[in-house]
Write a protein that holds these residues in place. Structure first.
Motif, PDB file in Angstrom:
ATOM      1  N   MET A   1       0.829  -1.160   0.000  1.00 27.20           N
ATOM      2  CA  MET A   1       0.000   0.000   0.000  1.00 27.20           C
ATOM      3  C   MET A   1       0.893   1.250   0.000  1.00 27.20           C
ATOM      4  SD  MET A   1      -3.272   1.073   2.349  1.00 27.20           S
ATOM      5  CE  MET A   1      -2.578   0.723   3.906  1.00 27.20           C
ATOM      6  N   ILE A   2       1.936   1.236   0.785  1.00 23.31           N
ATOM      7  CA  ILE A   2       2.828   2.388   0.839  1.00 23.31           C
ATOM      8  C   ILE A   2       3.524   2.587  -0.499  1.00 23.31           C
ATOM      9  CG2 ILE A   2       4.918   3.300   1.919  1.00 23.31           C
ATOM     10  CD1 ILE A   2       3.926   1.995   4.523  1.00 23.31           C
ATOM     11  N   SER A   3       3.959   1.493  -1.110  1.00 23.94           N
ATOM     12  CA  SER A   3       4.602   1.590  -2.420  1.00 23.94           C
ATOM     13  C   SER A   3       3.643   2.182  -3.448  1.00 23.94           C
ATOM     14  CB  SER A   3       5.061   0.204  -2.891  1.00 23.94           C
ATOM     15  OG  SER A   3       6.083  -0.259  -2.054  1.00 23.94           O
ATOM     16  N   ASP A   4       2.384   1.752  -3.403  1.00 26.31           N
ATOM     17  CA  ASP A   4       1.385   2.289  -4.329  1.00 26.31           C
ATOM     18  C   ASP A   4       1.215   3.795  -4.136  1.00 26.31           C
ATOM     19  OD1 ASP A   4       0.963  -0.189  -5.443  1.00 26.31           O
ATOM     20  OD2 ASP A   4      -0.863  -0.594  -4.289  1.00 26.31           O
ATOM     21  N   LEU A   5       1.195   4.233  -2.908  1.00 21.86           N
ATOM     22  CA  LEU A   5       1.053   5.660  -2.639  1.00 21.86           C
ATOM     23  C   LEU A   5       2.278   6.442  -3.131  1.00 21.86           C
ATOM     24  CD1 LEU A   5      -0.525   5.679   0.935  1.00 21.86           C
ATOM     25  CD2 LEU A   5      -1.586   6.477  -1.177  1.00 21.86           C
TER      26      LEU A   5
END
Length: 116
Positions: A1-5
């Motif tokens: 999720m952090i990578s996507d953000l």
């Protein structure tokens, strides 16, 4: 999720959530008796060091030194049993409990209130 953000071309919008003090949180829904457990004494049940003045427990005749051994039809062997039993009761609905006082088992009725 952090990578996507981090990889997203746009940043998510920041939305401020207003905090309200309306008292509608979980603490308002939880039943309150005004019992003060004695965590220093190992017994089967929940020994009370006292009760809050004017609280439901005092009104029901529960006293410091009492050991709660049954609550709402459930056996109480420790503080966890007591907590689970308290979560199951409804505010304003009388509940039977049994305490051991001076070696004798007593049946009492207490009416839980909302925490003030």
């Amino acid at each position: 999720m952090i990578s996507d953000l981090l990889d997203a071309p746009e940043r998510p919008d920041y939305l401020k959530v207003a905090h309200s003090d309306s008292g509608s949180g979980r603490e308002q829904l939880r039943a309150f008796l005004g019992t003060i457990p004695d965590y220093t004494t190992e017994v089967e049940g929940v020994k009370l060091s006292g009760v809050r003045a004017g609280g439901p427990a005092e009104k029901a005749g529960i006293k410091g030194g009492d050991i709660i051994v049954e609550f709402g039809g459930q056996q109480i062997k420790n503080i966890y049993d007591y907590t689970y039993a308290m979560d199951a009761v409804k505010i304003g609905k009388p509940v039977e409990l049994a305490v051991v006082r001076d070696g004798k088992r007593l049946k009492l009725t207490v009416t839980p209130e909302a925490r003030k």
